[in-house]
Structures are given as structure tokens and as C-alpha cells.
Design a protein around this motif. Structure first.
Motif, PDB file in Angstrom:
ATOM      1  N   UNK A 174       9.838   6.745  -7.926  1.00 33.69           N
ATOM      2  CA  UNK A 174       9.116   6.990  -6.665  1.00 33.69           C
ATOM      3  C   UNK A 174       8.828   5.668  -5.945  1.00 33.69           C
ATOM      4  N   UNK A 175       8.404   4.665  -6.700  1.00 30.66           N
ATOM      5  CA  UNK A 175       8.068   3.369  -6.097  1.00 30.66           C
ATOM      6  C   UNK A 175       9.300   2.711  -5.497  1.00 30.66           C
ATOM      7  N   UNK A 188       0.816  -1.220   0.000  1.00 34.58           N
ATOM      8  CA  UNK A 188       0.000   0.000   0.000  1.00 34.58           C
ATOM      9  C   UNK A 188       0.853   1.277   0.000  1.00 34.58           C
ATOM     10  N   UNK A 189       1.945   1.288   0.746  1.00 31.03           N
ATOM     11  CA  UNK A 189       2.779   2.503   0.795  1.00 31.03           C
ATOM     12  C   UNK A 189       3.431   2.775  -0.567  1.00 31.03           C
ATOM     13  N   UNK A 190       3.761   1.706  -1.271  1.00 30.21           N
ATOM     14  CA  UNK A 190       4.373   1.869  -2.601  1.00 30.21           C
ATOM     15  C   UNK A 190       3.321   2.381  -3.584  1.00 30.21           C
ATOM     16  N   UNK A 191       2.122   1.840  -3.474  1.00 34.09           N
ATOM     17  CA  UNK A 191       1.016   2.350  -4.321  1.00 34.09           C
ATOM     18  C   UNK A 191       0.793   3.829  -4.039  1.00 34.09           C
ATOM     19  N   UNK A 192       0.859   4.201  -2.755  1.00 36.42           N
ATOM     20  CA  UNK A 192       0.674   5.603  -2.365  1.00 36.42           C
ATOM     21  C   UNK A 192       1.722   6.488  -3.025  1.00 36.42           C
ATOM     22  N   UNK A 193       2.976   6.033  -3.017  1.00 36.35           N
ATOM     23  CA  UNK A 193       4.071   6.824  -3.615  1.00 36.35           C
ATOM     24  C   UNK A 193       3.849   6.978  -5.121  1.00 36.35           C
ATOM     25  N   UNK A 194       3.358   5.902  -5.747  1.00 39.15           N
ATOM     26  CA  UNK A 194       3.101   5.960  -7.195  1.00 39.15           C
ATOM     27  C   UNK A 194       1.972   6.957  -7.466  1.00 39.15           C
ATOM     28  N   UNK A 195       0.930   6.884  -6.657  1.00 39.83           N
ATOM     29  CA  UNK A 195      -0.209   7.797  -6.867  1.00 39.83           C
ATOM     30  C   UNK A 195       0.219   9.246  -6.694  1.00 39.83           C
ATOM     31  N   UNK A 196       1.070   9.517  -5.708  1.00 40.84           N
ATOM     32  CA  UNK A 196       1.536  10.901  -5.508  1.00 40.84           C
ATOM     33  C   UNK A 196       2.358  11.361  -6.711  1.00 40.84           C
ATOM     34  N   UNK A 197       3.143  10.447  -7.264  1.00 42.46           N
ATOM     35  CA  UNK A 197       4.019  10.836  -8.396  1.00 42.46           C
ATOM     36  C   UNK A 197       3.215  11.071  -9.683  1.00 42.46           C
ATOM     37  N   UNK A 198       2.020  10.481  -9.764  1.00 42.17           N
ATOM     38  CA  UNK A 198       1.207  10.633 -10.985  1.00 42.17           C
ATOM     39  C   UNK A 198       0.922  12.115 -11.264  1.00 42.17           C
ATOM     40  N   UNK A 199       0.720  12.892 -10.191  1.00 46.56           N
ATOM     41  CA  UNK A 199       0.390  14.312 -10.347  1.00 46.56           C
ATOM     42  C   UNK A 199       1.464  15.119 -11.072  1.00 46.56           C
ATOM     43  N   UNK A 247      17.235  10.878  -5.957  1.00 46.80           N
ATOM     44  CA  UNK A 247      16.653  10.395  -4.691  1.00 46.80           C
ATOM     45  C   UNK A 247      16.888   8.890  -4.543  1.00 46.80           C
ATOM     46  N   UNK A 248      16.722   8.162  -5.614  1.00 45.46           N
ATOM     47  CA  UNK A 248      16.891   6.702  -5.551  1.00 45.46           C
ATOM     48  C   UNK A 248      18.358   6.346  -5.297  1.00 45.46           C
ATOM     49  N   UNK A 249      19.255   7.033  -5.992  1.00 48.58           N
ATOM     50  CA  UNK A 249      20.673   6.724  -5.771  1.00 48.58           C
ATOM     51  C   UNK A 249      21.080   7.067  -4.342  1.00 48.58           C
TER      52      UNK A 249
END
Ligand SMILES: Cc1ncc(COP(=O)(O)O)c(C=O)c1O
Length: 380
Positions: free
Chosen positions: A257-258, A41-52, A64-66
């Protein structure tokens, strides 16, 4: 009029996608070493936030990932490469390192993308047969090094055979490789291995600037649909080179983001690994009960010869035909029962199957279907 293609396109093998992904998808998918667990669920949340922010290009530096990977593994950001899946890094490494006259050494059977590297670049592929236990024969691989060698790939645990080598053996192997030869240790499945701490190989990077640990979010993190992988490298040379040969925005914003979010949930990842290992133990036992001999699996999949398939290092044409026929009948029987697995023929070993450990009920469906197909074949 047909198009005129470059000569190299004729050399490049077509990736052997699993059969059976037609109009009606099978309901038990055990062909691609995926995880049966949906995104957190938290990963889905991060994806949804990034969609915007999808009207903007993704961060081309994947900063950020590195940064998160750097904190997790203690490897500086400039020694980390990100990719559109780890395959992307692998193919880019091939493009950066190989050319006509150069050589790449890897074991066979191993990951079906490796033959692309030589074919795409015009380099020579040296395929070293696995040993009698279906493990990399590191001594034989070291013996194949020449002045032309630019790249050596070791897949640990190995796809498709599921077997793994102890890190000590790999460390000894690395000591024999000249520093100008890049060694890619493909660890797509390392988290599933009980042989040692999956992060122990990171310690080898300090002593070996030519070493590249290839990792992915596709398997244990369950994000293969998004495409994101990474490489932890002994120096900043390879990350720079792979970025040079690729398009700038190779890793999409949702994947970045995910992946950042997924790294914060190691407890859930560990739990999923434990569940996969429980399935592995159970599946291996039940395959043995069916009279089969699966290879010693340290991955999220198993590898075994089907009943009646001739064994031996070198099979003659008749034996290969028999193995291919058994494989094809079995695949057909499994598909009719809604189960898809990976046929060994396309992976270099006709008559063998590679089967991902899925959820408990999926594994049960597969075993039941296999038992039925075996019984049917005996009756013919
Ligand atoms: C050994 C190995 N390496 C790398 C990969 C590539 O994974 P991805 O490109 O999804 O990160 C796979 C995928 O199946 C694999 O089996």
C-alpha cells in the motif's frame, strides 16, 4: 548438544551490520544510506488504511503495485518482479540462476550482499577489482565471462564507493554479454545520480531480454523500514523464476500500500533528491577542506580514506594493520560523539569510511566530530 547444520551455512558470510547499534542508539545515523526524511503524510495515510485489513493475507501477485510501476515505466506487469526489499529479489535471482559449477561475476568492493549469492548456491564468485577511480572496470569484467557464467552484477552507482558509470558504457558492456547470461544492473541509488536521467536505463530493456534493473523503495522513497523493492526486467522469465523460489506472501500488505502511494508523489521525491544533492556538494567540499579526498559521489553517501591511511592497489600486512587501527580509532571517536557511519573494513577497504548524507544538522555534527577525532589523532 549442538545442532548439525548444512555445509553451505559455513560458507555464507554473515551480513556485516553496522557497528554501534547497541543498547544506546547513536543520534546521528549515517551508516545505512537511509533518507533523513520521514514518510510522507499521504503514505502514512495509505499504511493506516491498509492496517484495517491485516487479518487478510496480502495480495500474493502484488497486482496494484505492479500495475502502477508498469504505467510509470512502460514495462508490462509480467516483466516486473516485486520483493521484500530489492535484496529479496537479488537473493532469489541467485537461487534461481546459480548452482555448483556456475559462476557469478561482480565488482569488488561492491554491495556486501553479492558474496552471499555464490556462497549460498555453491557457485563460483568472480570478484573483479574496481579501477583506479573506484569505478567498475567493465572491460575486465567482460574478460571474466566463461561458459559457466550465469549472472553478472553491475552496481550503478556503486555501493560503497558512490561512483557511477555513464549509461553508454553499460550499454556497450551489455552488447558483449551472451543472451543466456542474466545481467542485474543494481540501481538502488540511481535517482541520486546527476549523470543522466535515472530512468534512461529502462530503454535498454527492449534490446536486452537478459537485463534486470533492480530498484528499491528503501532509498529515495524512504521506506526501508517496510521492505519493498522491484525489478524491471527485459523478459518475464526472471520474475517467474524468482516467484518460484520464494514463499508466496513475500511482500507485506502495508509495504504494498505504501509503495503504491509513494509512486504518486514524484514532485516530493524530486525535491528530496535535490536537497540530498545540495548536502552532497556541501559535504564533499567540507571533507576536502579537512584534507580528505572523497570519491566522486553520484549517490546519497560519500566514500573516502581517513587521514594517514596508506594508499595503493596492494597494501602489505603492516599497512593493512595501520589502516584498520586508524579506522577503529575513528569509529570509536565518532561513536563517542553520538555519530555512526560505516567502516570500510567490513566492506572490503580498511581505513575508509562510507558516510550517508543526512539532514544538514546531522552532516554538520558528523563533520565536527570527524575534525575533532582527526585533531586528536594528530596529537598522539
Ligand atoms: C546497492 C544496493 N542494492 C540493494 C540494496 C538493498 O536494498 P533493499 O533490500 O532495502 O531494497 C542496497 C541496500 O543498501 C544497496 O546498497
Amino acid at each position: 548438544m549442538s545442532l548439525e547444520f548444512s555445509q553451505r551455512i559455513q560458507r555464507i558470510p554473515i551480513y556485516p551490520a553496522a557497528d554501534g547499534y547497541g543498547a544506546k542508539a547513536p543520534d546521528v545515523k549515517l551508516a545505512s544510506n537511509e533518507t533523513p526524511y520521514p514518510p510522507l503524510p499521504a503514505v502514512r495515510g495509505a499504511i493506516e488504511r491498509a492496517i484495517g485489513s491485516l487479518n487478510r493475507y496480502p495480495d500474493p501477485t502484488n497486482a496494484a503495485l505492479r500495475q502502477r510501476l508498469s504505467e510509470r515505466y512502460g514495462v508490462s506487469s509480467e516483466r516486473i518482479a516485486i520483493g521484500n526489499g530489492s535484496c529479496d529479489i537479488l537473493l532469489a535471482a541467485g537461487e534461481a540462476l546459480l548452482e555448483p559449477g556456475a559462476e557469478v561475476v561482480y565488482a569488488w568492493p561492491s554491495f556486501s550482499v553479492y558474496p552471499h549469492l555464490a556462497a549460498a548456491s555453491g557457485a563460483r564468485a568472480i570478484e573483479v577489482p574496481l579501477d583506479g577511480d573506484d569505478c567498475h572496470d567493465l572491460e575486465a569484467m567482460a574478460a571474466e565471462l566463461t561458459v559457466a557464467t550465469r549472472l553478472v552484477i553491475v552496481c550503478n552507482p556503486n555501493n560503497p564507493t558512490s561512483t557511477a558509470l555513464p549509461l553508454g558504457a553499460i550499454a556497450d558492456f551489455l552488447d558483449q554479454i551472451p543472451p543466456h547470461v542474466c545481467v542485474v544492473l543494481d540501481e538502488a541509488y540511481c535517482e541520486f545520480s546527476l549523470m543522466e536521467d535515472p530512468d534512461a536505463s529502462v530503454d535498454l530493456l527492449d534490446a536486452h531480454p537478459n537485463l534486470v534493473l533492480l530498484r528499491t523503495f528503501s532509498k529515495v522513497y524512504g521506506l526501508c523500514g517496510l521492505r519493498v523493492g522491484f525489478a524491471l526486467c527485459g523478459s518475464s522469465e526472471l520474475p517467474r523464476a524468482v516467484d518460484q523460489v520464494r514463499q508466496p506472501f513475500f511482500c507485506n500488505a502495508l509495504a504494498q500500500a505504501a509503495a503504491v502511494e509513494a509512486l504518486s508523489h514524484q514532485d516530493v521525491v524530486a525535491d528530496r533528491v535535490a536537497r540530498t544533492i545540495a548536502e552532497r556538494i556541501s559535504m564533499q567540499e567540507r571533507l576536502r577542506a579537512l584534507g580528505l579526498s572523497p570519491a566522486s559521489s553520484q549517490a546519497n553517501f560519500c566514500w573516502f580514506a581517513l587521514e594517514g591511511v596508506p594508499q595503493g592497489e596492494r597494501l602489505d600486512a603492516e599497512q593493512i594493520e595501520l589502516a584498520t587501527q586508524i579506522e577503529s580509532e575513528t569509529m570509536k571517536g565518532l561513536l563517542q560523539r553520538g555519530v555512526i557511519v560505516r567502516a570500510g573494513g567490513a566492506l572490503g577497504r580498511p581505513g575508509w569510511l562510507r558516510v550517508t548524507y543526512g539532514a544538514t544538522e546531522e552532516n554538520a555534527r558528523f563533520l565536527e566530530a570527524l575534525a575533532e577525532v582527526q585533531t586528536q589523532a594528530r596529537a598522539v
